[in-house]
Design a protein around this motif. Structure first.
Motif, PDB file in Angstrom:
ATOM      1  N   UNK A 168      35.532  -7.444 -19.706  1.00 41.76           N
ATOM      2  CA  UNK A 168      35.221  -6.097 -20.187  1.00 41.76           C
ATOM      3  C   UNK A 168      36.501  -5.331 -20.512  1.00 41.76           C
ATOM      4  N   UNK A 169      37.482  -5.451 -19.638  1.00 42.01           N
ATOM      5  CA  UNK A 169      38.754  -4.752 -19.857  1.00 42.01           C
ATOM      6  C   UNK A 169      39.457  -5.250 -21.116  1.00 42.01           C
ATOM      7  N   UNK A 170      39.429  -6.582 -21.325  1.00 44.91           N
ATOM      8  CA  UNK A 170      39.987  -7.207 -22.533  1.00 44.91           C
ATOM      9  C   UNK A 170      41.465  -6.880 -22.732  1.00 44.91           C
TER      10      UNK A 170
ATOM     11  N   UNK B 232      26.781   4.086 -15.300  1.00 44.14           N
ATOM     12  CA  UNK B 232      26.207   2.746 -15.218  1.00 44.14           C
ATOM     13  C   UNK B 232      24.678   2.824 -15.137  1.00 44.14           C
ATOM     14  N   UNK B 233      24.168   3.801 -14.407  1.00 41.74           N
ATOM     15  CA  UNK B 233      22.716   3.974 -14.295  1.00 41.74           C
ATOM     16  C   UNK B 233      22.114   4.386 -15.640  1.00 41.74           C
ATOM     17  N   UNK B 234      22.787   5.274 -16.363  1.00 41.80           N
ATOM     18  CA  UNK B 234      22.299   5.720 -17.672  1.00 41.80           C
ATOM     19  C   UNK B 234      22.251   4.557 -18.667  1.00 41.80           C
TER      20      UNK B 234
ATOM     21  N   UNK C 298      33.121  -0.152 -12.146  1.00 41.60           N
ATOM     22  CA  UNK C 298      31.973  -0.567 -11.345  1.00 41.60           C
ATOM     23  C   UNK C 298      32.043  -2.047 -10.983  1.00 41.60           C
ATOM     24  N   UNK C 299      32.435  -2.878 -11.933  1.00 41.36           N
ATOM     25  CA  UNK C 299      32.571  -4.311 -11.661  1.00 41.36           C
ATOM     26  C   UNK C 299      33.658  -4.566 -10.618  1.00 41.36           C
TER      27      UNK C 299
ATOM     28  N   UNK D  92      35.462   2.032 -19.483  1.00 43.76           N
ATOM     29  CA  UNK D  92      36.107   2.503 -18.246  1.00 43.76           C
ATOM     30  C   UNK D  92      35.175   2.468 -17.038  1.00 43.76           C
ATOM     31  N   UNK D  93      33.948   2.969 -17.216  1.00 39.37           N
ATOM     32  CA  UNK D  93      32.998   3.001 -16.107  1.00 39.37           C
ATOM     33  C   UNK D  93      32.538   1.601 -15.727  1.00 39.37           C
TER      34      UNK D  93
END
Length: 285
Positions: free
Chosen positions: A94-96, A215-217, A42-43, A37-38
């Protein structure tokens, strides 16, 4: 979008194989269900922002004040749309769920878009166009530079390709801001007015939320708030050279685009941009 050296490759089969091989680089982030989801959101933030700015910039095609500027704006728009193809293409992967970069661009409603408010504002006069490009380029260039070190090989690859073009974008927009800001009284006034108009929308570029933190983590991208100091230094230096004054008001007055809350302007952009696909679903050339 292929780099300039790739565009000169004589063997298109070789080029296609090269790009296919790049897409086959293992990237566990793409298949991480918990991160999906994140990562997808973000993309979309990256791709939607370049898509809408690319469309706004393309509105100058055939209407530029000089032939050189007309061509330059069209080329910048093409660069940004090329970046969109990569970001939204990866988002679809990513969503697929069977969607593509095209369906994400042309078959989503305004509330599903995640672009910065800055880029959806009307193109205005050439002063607004150039000042917006500069303010965005200063952020975009720094962000892409940091993304080349992403823990996601796919993100790092996209960033490296886009950075080549955005380096030119920043050089060009910086030069024009200086030339017009330190030009005639009329050009300086119009550039200062453009800066005052756009400044309240720049703060959104540096407001981190739960998506940015996830996303940073994962090591994919830095927090956007960490870009603020370098951006401020770049912008301050160029504006000083251009004899323009930094606005005294807060730069955080307008935000919400990255979470789907937009100005009325985005609806008009999408109505124009998406008309053909919605009127003739599945149409192709």
């Amino acid at each position: 979008m292929s780099s300039p050296s790739d565009m000169n490759t004589g063997d298109v089969v070789e080029l296609a194989a090269k790009e296919a091989a790049q897409q086959d680089v293992p990237d566990h982030h793409v298949t991480d269900v918990a991160l999906k989801p994140a990562f997808f959101d973000w993309l979309c933030r990256m791709g939607d922002t370049t898509l809408i700015l690319g469309h706004r910039t393309s509105e100058w095609c055939g209407h530029g004040p000089a032939l050189e500027e007309d061509i330059a704006q069209a080329n910048i728009a093409l660069d940004l749309i090329g970046h969109t193809q990569m970001w939204l293409g990866l988002a679809a992967e990513v969503e697929d769920e069977g969607r593509t970069a095209d369906t994400l661009a042309y078959l989503r409603d305004a509330m599903k878009f995640r672009n910065l408010l800055l880029v959806e504002l009307p193109k205005g006069d050439m002063a607004v166009t150039i000042m917006r490009q500069f303010l965005f380029d200063a952020w975009h260039h720094d962000y892409l530079g940091k993304l080349t070190g992403s823990s996601s090989p796919r993100v790092a690859e996209i960033a490296a390709k886009a950075l080549k073009e955005v380096t030119y974008h920043l050089e060009r927009s910086s030069d024009l801001v200086v030339r017009l800001g330190d030009g005639t009284d009329a050009s300086r006034r119009r550039m200062q007015d453009a800066l005052e108009l756009l400044w309240p929308y720049t703060g959104e570029m540096f407001v981190s939320d739960e998506v940015d933190r996830a996303i940073a983590e994962a090591g994919i991208a830095p927090l956007v708030e960490d870009l603020h100091a370098d951006w401020t230094e770049t912008v301050t230096e160029i504006l000083k050279e251009a004899t323009l004054e930094l606005p005294s008001g807060t730069a955080y007055a307008q935000k919400g685009g990255r979470t789907g809350r937009h100005t009325e302007h985005l609806g008009f952009v999408l109505a124009e941009m998406q008309f053909l696909q919605r009127a003739y679903p599945g149409a192709s050339w």
